[in-house]
Design a protein around this motif. Structure first.
Motif, PDB file in Angstrom:
ATOM      1  N   HIS A 116       0.732  -5.302   4.059  1.00  0.00           N
ATOM      2  CA  HIS A 116       0.666  -3.388   3.479  1.00  0.00           C
ATOM      3  C   HIS A 116      -0.610  -2.614   4.496  1.00  0.00           C
ATOM      4  N   GLY A 117      -0.737  -2.429   5.405  1.00  0.00           N
ATOM      5  CA  GLY A 117      -1.763  -1.314   6.117  1.00  0.00           C
ATOM      6  C   GLY A 117      -1.438   0.243   5.641  1.00  0.00           C
ATOM      7  N   ARG A 118      -2.158   0.402   5.339  1.00  0.00           N
ATOM      8  CA  ARG A 118      -2.966   2.558   5.601  1.00  0.00           C
ATOM      9  C   ARG A 118      -4.187   2.543   6.076  1.00  0.00           C
ATOM     10  N   LEU A 119      -3.841   4.087   6.619  1.00  0.00           N
ATOM     11  CA  LEU A 119      -5.068   4.644   7.121  1.00  0.00           C
ATOM     12  C   LEU A 119      -5.896   4.233   6.446  1.00  0.00           C
ATOM     13  N   VAL A 125      -8.755   1.250   9.389  1.00  0.00           N
ATOM     14  CA  VAL A 125      -6.958   0.409   8.745  1.00  0.00           C
ATOM     15  C   VAL A 125      -7.199  -0.125   7.078  1.00  0.00           C
ATOM     16  N   ALA A 126      -6.465   0.045   6.179  1.00  0.00           N
ATOM     17  CA  ALA A 126      -7.249  -0.772   4.659  1.00  0.00           C
ATOM     18  C   ALA A 126      -6.161  -1.778   4.864  1.00  0.00           C
ATOM     19  N   VAL A 127      -6.347  -2.799   4.860  1.00  0.00           N
ATOM     20  CA  VAL A 127      -4.804  -4.229   4.726  1.00  0.00           C
ATOM     21  C   VAL A 127      -4.616  -4.241   3.224  1.00  0.00           C
ATOM     22  N   THR A 289      -5.273  10.744   4.240  1.00  0.00           N
ATOM     23  CA  THR A 289      -7.393  10.146   4.898  1.00  0.00           C
ATOM     24  C   THR A 289      -7.819  10.719   5.867  1.00  0.00           C
ATOM     25  N   VAL A 290      -5.953  11.427   7.002  1.00  0.00           N
ATOM     26  CA  VAL A 290      -7.194  11.578   8.093  1.00  0.00           C
ATOM     27  C   VAL A 290      -6.277  13.381   8.339  1.00  0.00           C
ATOM     28  N   GLY A 291      -6.147  13.506   7.032  1.00  0.00           N
ATOM     29  CA  GLY A 291      -5.781  15.283   7.035  1.00  0.00           C
ATOM     30  C   GLY A 291      -4.237  15.797   7.377  1.00  0.00           C
ATOM     31  N   LEU A 292      -3.303  14.726   7.200  1.00  0.00           N
ATOM     32  CA  LEU A 292      -1.450  14.145   7.629  1.00  0.00           C
ATOM     33  C   LEU A 292      -1.187  14.857   6.199  1.00  0.00           C
ATOM     34  N   GLU A 293       0.334  15.108   6.115  1.00  0.00           N
ATOM     35  CA  GLU A 293       1.024  15.032   5.361  1.00  0.00           C
ATOM     36  C   GLU A 293       1.641  13.874   4.755  1.00  0.00           C
ATOM     37  N   VAL A 309      -4.449  15.889  14.851  1.00  0.00           N
ATOM     38  CA  VAL A 309      -5.764  14.839  14.244  1.00  0.00           C
ATOM     39  C   VAL A 309      -7.072  14.724  15.131  1.00  0.00           C
ATOM     40  N   PRO A 310      -7.894  15.110  15.058  1.00  0.00           N
ATOM     41  CA  PRO A 310      -9.219  15.311  16.347  1.00  0.00           C
ATOM     42  C   PRO A 310      -9.110  13.963  16.524  1.00  0.00           C
TER      43      PRO A 310
END
Length: 483
Positions: A116-119, A125-127, A289-293, A309-310
């Protein structure tokens, strides 16, 4: 917990058709690419949607067409061999194993990371590995881009009893191994219409509950009307203007389901399928983690780069960006996004993002094709007449009875179908085409080429269809247009 850190040029979350295509394009651009997948490589379409549903539908539709051919209808009067249909479906999905997809990934030079990959912040990306696989969380870092290609899931409404009743979603409807005697389908879109066609053909007594006024309300109105007519002739009940307010399965997994309508009426079935829309698979991919909902659709530009995302390193292709929820359209976006990532990695400052440019997903707005594999088939591309009028376009609509085409009359006795083309009078080309009838899915790409290519209507007059084929519908439409 052991930590392993790996660096790639591009990291893709999701190994469905969209993620695979994007990874293929970035590899073709010479970029090292890893793809992260927590389920089966090949994704929803390959195992629980497009492929298994069409495997179930093909014998149903083939039998229906054969029954319209004189001299053949008597030979196909019996029931389908359901066990053989299921066995063929299972073969087409690789028995829900992804060995073939793994071979392709290896040949393309794409690294697969299971889990399971997450930003985990910009370009990270943490898996989390699959349960029971051992090992600790693995952190991947992207030099150039991360692409979210995690698709969608079935959206179930919040209503009393739904969790305990365990209704079918599209996954259960396409993978079931037994035919329910009574099946209630809630919804009126593509999944509802296709699954009503499939399960009615396989022997279920089907009831379709549609909240709106009819089936397939995002396509030309006559499409849903013709599909509903055939379903009713096959024994299905279609009830429009009907809403569900509760479910109950008091007898447990083996018992029937009671469906309570807003009117208070109660219906009973062996299974209930909710085909009530899709929601993005973004609730647990680390967007916060990157400022998104978390949990929402991702807004992108014409290159599928996430706009909020910048630094422009995050992309989203396929269903998650809500531009066009179709597998083939997601693959198109993936090709565009992969090319854009490759160009930017090479230092190209000005991408070709103009209308129909190499790095622009123009077709998402102007020429989206779709086939609904019902009886009759529905094939459409571009705008409906109502959509074109709502945009303030000056249009002319031309309709034709497809049963009047010689090729259609030869294809099936009593062929029922209809065709419509929508012409932009200011621009002089087609902006929408819809075909309804047996075998029309193979007509669609010619319409897609005409719409995407913005072929002048006068030039189409010189594209001569072969006789006697159903494609002569083009000639009839153009004759009607010219008067």
């Amino acid at each position: 917990m052991n930590q392993a850190t790996d660096e790639y040029d591009v990291i893709v979350l999701g190994a469905g058709p969209v993620g695979e295509n994007l990874a293929d394009r970035t590899r073709a651009a010479g970029l090292s690419t890893a793809i992260v997948e927590r389920e089966l490589v090949g994704g929803e379409c390959s195992y629980w949607a497009c492929v298994p549903s069409k495997s179930l539908l093909r014998p149903v539709l083939a039998r229906a067409e054969a029954r319209q051919v004189p001299g053949l209808r008597e030979a196909v009067g019996g029931s389908l061999a359901v066990a053989d249909v299921f066995a063929h479906r299972d073969k087409q999905v690789g028995n829900w194993k992804d060995d073939g997809a793994l071979t392709w990934l290896d040949s393309a030079g794409i690294d697969l990371v299971r889990g399971h990959g997450r930003l985990a912040g910009p370009r990270r990306v943490a898996v989390t590995p699959p349960d029971g696989s051992g090992g600790g969380e693995r952190t991947l870092t992207a030099r150039h881009a991360v692409a979210v290609c995690t698709g969608t899931r079935a959206a179930l409404p919040d209503m009393p009893g739904i969790a305990e009743a365990r209704p079918w979603t599209s996954r259960e409807a396409t993978s079931a191994g037994t035919v329910p005697d009574r099946l209630i389908i809630v919804g009126g879109g593509v999944v509802a219409a296709e699954m009503a066609t499939a399960w009615c053909g396989l022997g279920s007594r089907v009831t379709v509950l549609v909240r709106g006024s009819g089936l397939l309300n995002r396509i030309e109105p006559f499409a849903g009307e013709l599909v509903a007519e055939t379903l009713r002739e096959a024994g299905a009940e279609i009830r429009t203007g009907t809403s569900v307010k509760g479910l109950a399965r008091p007898g447990g997994a083996e018992g029937p389901v009671t469906v309570t309508l807003e009117s208070g009426e109660q219906l009973e079935a062996d299974e209930v399928l909710f085909a009530t829309g899709r929601a993005p698979h973004t609730a647990d991919v680390g967007l916060e983690t990157v400022g998104l909902e978390p949990g929402g659709w991702l807004t992108v530009d014409e290159t599928c780069r996430v706009t909020d995302v910048p630094d422009g390193w995050l992309y989203a292709a396929g269903d998650v960006n809500h531009r066009a929820l179709l597998t083939h359209q997601g693959k198109y976006q993936a090709r565009i996004a992969g090319a854009a990532i490759g160009a930017r990695a090479r230092g190209v400052e000005r991408l070709d993002t103009g209308r129909w440019g190499e790095h622009a997903t123009t077709a998402d707005e102007a020429a989206v094709p779709q086939v609904v594999f019902t009886d009759p088939e529905v094939a459409a591309v571009g705008l409906t007449a109502a959509q074109a009028e709502s945009e303030g376009r000056s249009i002319r609509v031309v309709d034709y009875d497809m049963g009047q085409v010689e090729g259609a009359a030869l294809y099936a006795d009593g062929y029922r179908g209809r065709a419509r083309m929508v012409v932009d009078l200011d621009r002089g080309h087609l902006i929408g085409v819809t075909f309804v009838g047996p075998g029309v899915s193979e007509l669609l790409h010619s319409a897609t080429v005409a719409v995407a290519g913005e072929v002048p209507i006068d030039r189409l007059w010189h594209a001569v269809p072969s006789f006697p084929t159903i494609s002569e519908i083009w000639l009839r439409l153009l004759e009607a247009y010219r008067g």
